[in-house]
Design a protein around this motif. Structure first.
Motif, PDB file in Angstrom:
ATOM      1  N   THR A   1       9.293   9.404   3.399  1.00 25.07           N
ATOM      2  CA  THR A   1       8.688   8.125   3.042  1.00 25.07           C
ATOM      3  C   THR A   1       9.287   6.991   3.862  1.00 25.07           C
ATOM      4  O   THR A   1       8.565   6.120   4.369  1.00 25.07           O
ATOM      5  CB  THR A   1       8.882   7.851   1.537  1.00 25.07           C
ATOM      6  OG1 THR A   1       8.179   8.846   0.792  1.00 25.07           O
ATOM      7  CG2 THR A   1       8.367   6.471   1.155  1.00 25.07           C
TER       8      THR A   1
ATOM      9  N   VAL B   1       2.162   4.650  -3.829  1.00 32.63           N
ATOM     10  CA  VAL B   1       2.819   5.920  -3.491  1.00 32.63           C
ATOM     11  C   VAL B   1       2.716   6.122  -1.982  1.00 32.63           C
ATOM     12  O   VAL B   1       1.640   5.964  -1.398  1.00 32.63           O
ATOM     13  CB  VAL B   1       2.168   7.111  -4.218  1.00 32.63           C
ATOM     14  CG1 VAL B   1       2.843   8.421  -3.798  1.00 32.63           C
ATOM     15  CG2 VAL B   1       2.268   6.938  -5.728  1.00 32.63           C
TER      16      VAL B   1
ATOM     17  N   HIS C   1      12.112   7.160  -7.097  1.00 30.04           N
ATOM     18  CA  HIS C   1      11.588   8.265  -7.904  1.00 30.04           C
ATOM     19  C   HIS C   1      12.000   7.954  -9.336  1.00 30.04           C
ATOM     20  O   HIS C   1      13.181   7.700  -9.593  1.00 30.04           O
ATOM     21  CB  HIS C   1      12.183   9.600  -7.446  1.00 30.04           C
ATOM     22  CG  HIS C   1      11.573  10.801  -8.105  1.00 30.04           C
ATOM     23  ND1 HIS C   1      11.671  11.050  -9.464  1.00 30.04           N
ATOM     24  CD2 HIS C   1      10.860  11.842  -7.585  1.00 30.04           C
ATOM     25  CE1 HIS C   1      11.051  12.187  -9.751  1.00 30.04           C
ATOM     26  NE2 HIS C   1      10.539  12.674  -8.630  1.00 30.04           N
TER      27      HIS C   1
ATOM     28  N   GLU D   1       3.716   9.196   0.364  1.00 35.12           N
ATOM     29  CA  GLU D   1       4.266  10.532   0.547  1.00 35.12           C
ATOM     30  C   GLU D   1       3.731  11.191   1.816  1.00 35.12           C
ATOM     31  O   GLU D   1       4.161  12.272   2.194  1.00 35.12           O
ATOM     32  CB  GLU D   1       3.977  11.406  -0.673  1.00 35.12           C
ATOM     33  CG  GLU D   1       2.504  11.533  -1.016  1.00 35.12           C
ATOM     34  CD  GLU D   1       2.271  12.321  -2.297  1.00 35.12           C
ATOM     35  OE1 GLU D   1       3.246  12.890  -2.849  1.00 35.12           O
ATOM     36  OE2 GLU D   1       1.105  12.368  -2.755  1.00 35.12           O
TER      37      GLU D   1
ATOM     38  N   ASN E   1       1.504   1.903  -9.383  1.00 35.54           N
ATOM     39  CA  ASN E   1       2.537   1.945  -8.351  1.00 35.54           C
ATOM     40  C   ASN E   1       1.946   2.428  -7.032  1.00 35.54           C
ATOM     41  O   ASN E   1       1.128   3.364  -7.011  1.00 35.54           O
ATOM     42  CB  ASN E   1       3.671   2.906  -8.728  1.00 35.54           C
ATOM     43  CG  ASN E   1       4.635   2.345  -9.751  1.00 35.54           C
ATOM     44  OD1 ASN E   1       5.186   3.099 -10.538  1.00 35.54           O
ATOM     45  ND2 ASN E   1       4.863   1.054  -9.756  1.00 35.54           N
TER      46      ASN E   1
ATOM     47  N   HIS F   1      -3.436   4.656  -5.728  1.00 33.74           N
ATOM     48  CA  HIS F   1      -2.040   4.321  -5.399  1.00 33.74           C
ATOM     49  C   HIS F   1      -1.850   3.864  -3.954  1.00 33.74           C
ATOM     50  O   HIS F   1      -0.796   4.065  -3.356  1.00 33.74           O
ATOM     51  CB  HIS F   1      -1.108   5.498  -5.729  1.00 33.74           C
ATOM     52  CG  HIS F   1      -1.203   5.904  -7.172  1.00 33.74           C
ATOM     53  ND1 HIS F   1      -0.733   5.122  -8.199  1.00 33.74           N
ATOM     54  CD2 HIS F   1      -1.781   6.989  -7.757  1.00 33.74           C
ATOM     55  CE1 HIS F   1      -0.989   5.708  -9.361  1.00 33.74           C
ATOM     56  NE2 HIS F   1      -1.634   6.836  -9.123  1.00 33.74           N
TER      57      HIS F   1
ATOM     58  N   ILE G   1       5.247   9.059 -11.194  1.00 37.17           N
ATOM     59  CA  ILE G   1       4.859   7.657 -11.062  1.00 37.17           C
ATOM     60  C   ILE G   1       5.410   6.867 -12.239  1.00 37.17           C
ATOM     61  O   ILE G   1       5.293   7.277 -13.390  1.00 37.17           O
ATOM     62  CB  ILE G   1       3.330   7.529 -10.993  1.00 37.17           C
ATOM     63  CG1 ILE G   1       2.805   8.256  -9.743  1.00 37.17           C
ATOM     64  CG2 ILE G   1       2.899   6.069 -10.978  1.00 37.17           C
ATOM     65  CD1 ILE G   1       1.315   8.367  -9.675  1.00 37.17           C
TER      66      ILE G   1
ATOM     67  N   MET H   1       6.698   4.635  -4.858  1.00 40.78           N
ATOM     68  CA  MET H   1       7.050   5.987  -5.265  1.00 40.78           C
ATOM     69  C   MET H   1       6.925   6.974  -4.104  1.00 40.78           C
ATOM     70  O   MET H   1       6.030   6.843  -3.258  1.00 40.78           O
ATOM     71  CB  MET H   1       6.172   6.422  -6.435  1.00 40.78           C
ATOM     72  CG  MET H   1       6.350   5.567  -7.675  1.00 40.78           C
ATOM     73  SD  MET H   1       8.036   5.657  -8.316  1.00 40.78           S
ATOM     74  CE  MET H   1       8.048   4.256  -9.439  1.00 40.78           C
TER      75      MET H   1
ATOM     76  N   ASP I   1       6.497  10.250  -4.590  1.00 35.84           N
ATOM     77  CA  ASP I   1       5.835  11.477  -5.049  1.00 35.84           C
ATOM     78  C   ASP I   1       4.709  11.093  -5.999  1.00 35.84           C
ATOM     79  O   ASP I   1       4.941  10.441  -7.018  1.00 35.84           O
ATOM     80  CB  ASP I   1       6.855  12.373  -5.767  1.00 35.84           C
ATOM     81  CG  ASP I   1       6.302  13.733  -6.149  1.00 35.84           C
ATOM     82  OD1 ASP I   1       5.075  13.945  -6.061  1.00 35.84           O
ATOM     83  OD2 ASP I   1       7.102  14.596  -6.542  1.00 35.84           O
ATOM     84  N   SER I   2       3.487  11.488  -5.683  1.00 36.14           N
ATOM     85  CA  SER I   2       2.343  11.159  -6.534  1.00 36.14           C
ATOM     86  C   SER I   2       2.375  11.875  -7.876  1.00 36.14           C
ATOM     87  O   SER I   2       1.617  11.530  -8.789  1.00 36.14           O
ATOM     88  CB  SER I   2       1.032  11.502  -5.806  1.00 36.14           C
ATOM     89  OG  SER I   2       1.009  12.871  -5.439  1.00 36.14           O
TER      90      SER I   2
END
Length: 403
Positions: A156, A74, A104, A76, A72, A34, A67, A61, A63-64
């Motif tokens: 983020t 990520v 999210h 974070e 996507n 990601h 997804i 995103m 938050d891993s």
């Protein structure tokens, strides 16, 4: 000067060099961990030369563990900070701003790749027009989890600012988590996060406030907002207008209007022929929104000719023309318009003839075109739908087995 080439000053003082924007599209081009891939970064290098004043990335995103699609990006933490800097630097030396769409998925996370789905309420996603709950029932978020997600949006966004991106956009449309909180269909909570329109708006307001507190006043923050969900009992046009008023008072810099969810996909072409002919799908709504806000408005959905784009901006009902799918077929679209090289930008996906598969083509066929751009290839308007589908299916399998 072409009216589309006029500059636009945002409330925070930053300036867009013109009125053409690439709206967010799912690229699905991270690596298996990601991180931004070289293909993704190269695609944005190409678009940076398109002449557009603003490029909006697809879903990034926060938050891993939540997804939307197998590939996507990520963000974070700062583990991939150098890659983020490379991505942000793709517009260096141009007049184009690159903003990141932060998101999210909530209950719209893919069941195939997410072991647990979280949402405002334990209400399943309904797909395919069926009345029964056909999706996996998500777990309702606790108060602590809601506050953690709000913090994640802020963290983020700060990382992205420090990496060199020019702004962020909250994805508050198309049935993702912010949109779920706003919808009385998806949000049946009885605490301060649900119930009344004011309570259902609380989540997006707190997300905006957290991001603003983290990035400061000089960094643009936008939102993509549904004009309506186009579902019985869903987020209505009147409620959307109230959110526009609230966020305008809060000081948001750009409000992009779209519409629909994956349950009722108004954003993907499910509309009357008369609306398609008019091109600007949500123009009726934005004319009403203009009466209640002075915040810059961006309209995305249906624009296919330069003449309609110019007329839309000249009407003073909107400030920025959002263009999505045409950017995958005409990656130099801004310059094409300004230099008079092309005036029409039609897009048509190829089809498999299988209805259940062809519904996905509105997303994955264009993802495949973005991948071609990132590989240094020309777009392929006749790209086989079956080839696209089989490659996407294999991508899901690879994600499941970790390769």
């Amino acid at each position: 000067m072409d009216i589309l080439q006029q500059k636009l000053q945002l409330p925070n003082g930053s300036t867009l060099s013109n009125r053409i924007a690439k709206s967010a599209m799912s690229e699905n081009l991270s690596d298996k961990d990601h991180r931004p891939s070289p293909t993704l970064i190269r695609a944005y290098k190409e678009w940076a030369r398109s002449g557009a004043g603003l490029l909006m990335t697809g879903n990034v995103m926060i938050d891993s563990a939540a997804i939307g699609e197998p590939r996507n990006v990520v963000v974070e933490n700062r583990d991939n900070f150098e890659l983020l800097k490379q991505w942000a630097a793709t517009t260096s030396g141009t007049d184009t701003q690159l903003w990141v769409q932060v998101n999210h998925p909530g209950r719209q996370a893919m069941e195939q790749i997410n072991s647990v789905l979280k949402a405002p309420s334990a209400v399943a996603l309904k797909m395919g027009g069926r009345k029964d709950a056909t999706g996996k029932i998500p777990e309702a978020l606790t108060e602590a989890e809601i506050l953690e997600i709000i913090d994640r949006f802020g963290t983020t966004s700060l990382i992205l600012k420090e990496a060199g991106f020019a702004g962020v956009q909250i994805h508050g449309a198309h049935g993702y988590l912010v949109s779920q909180f706003l919808s009385p269909n998806a949000n049946v909570r009885t605490d301060k996060w649900g119930g009344s329109p004011e309570n259902r708006s609380r989540f997006v307001v707190e997300v905006y406030r957290k991001i603003r507190a983290m990035v400061g006043d000089d960094f643009p923050i936008g939102i993509k907002l549904n004009s309506a969900d186009f579902q019985k009992g869903g987020f209505s046009e009147e409620e959307s207008m109230e959110v526009v008023k609230i966020l305008s008072r809060e000081g948001i810099d750009l409000i992009e209007i779209s519409g629909g969810t994956y349950e009722a996909p108004a954003m993907m072409g499910a509309r009357k022929a008369s609306t398609v002919k008019r091109e600007a799908y949500f123009m009726d709504y934005i004319e009403k929104a203009r009466k209640v806000t002075d915040t810059p408005l961006m309209l995305t959905g249906g624009f296919r000719t330069a003449a309609v784009m110019r007329d839309a901006v000249a009407s003073d009902q909107l400030d920025v023309v959002g263009i999505a799918r045409p950017f995958t077929i005409y990656p130099n679209i801004g310059n094409d318009i300004f230099e008079g090289n092309r005036a029409e930008f039609p897009t048509d996906t190829t089809k498999t003839g299988v209805k259940a598969i062809d519904g996905f083509m509105n997303i994955i066929w264009y993802e495949a075109q973005i991948k071609r751009i990132g590989q240094g290839k020309a777009p392929a308007p006749q790209l086989s739908a079956w080839t696209v589908f089989l490659k996407y299916f294999w991508l899901i399998i690879k994600h499941k087995i970790g390769i």
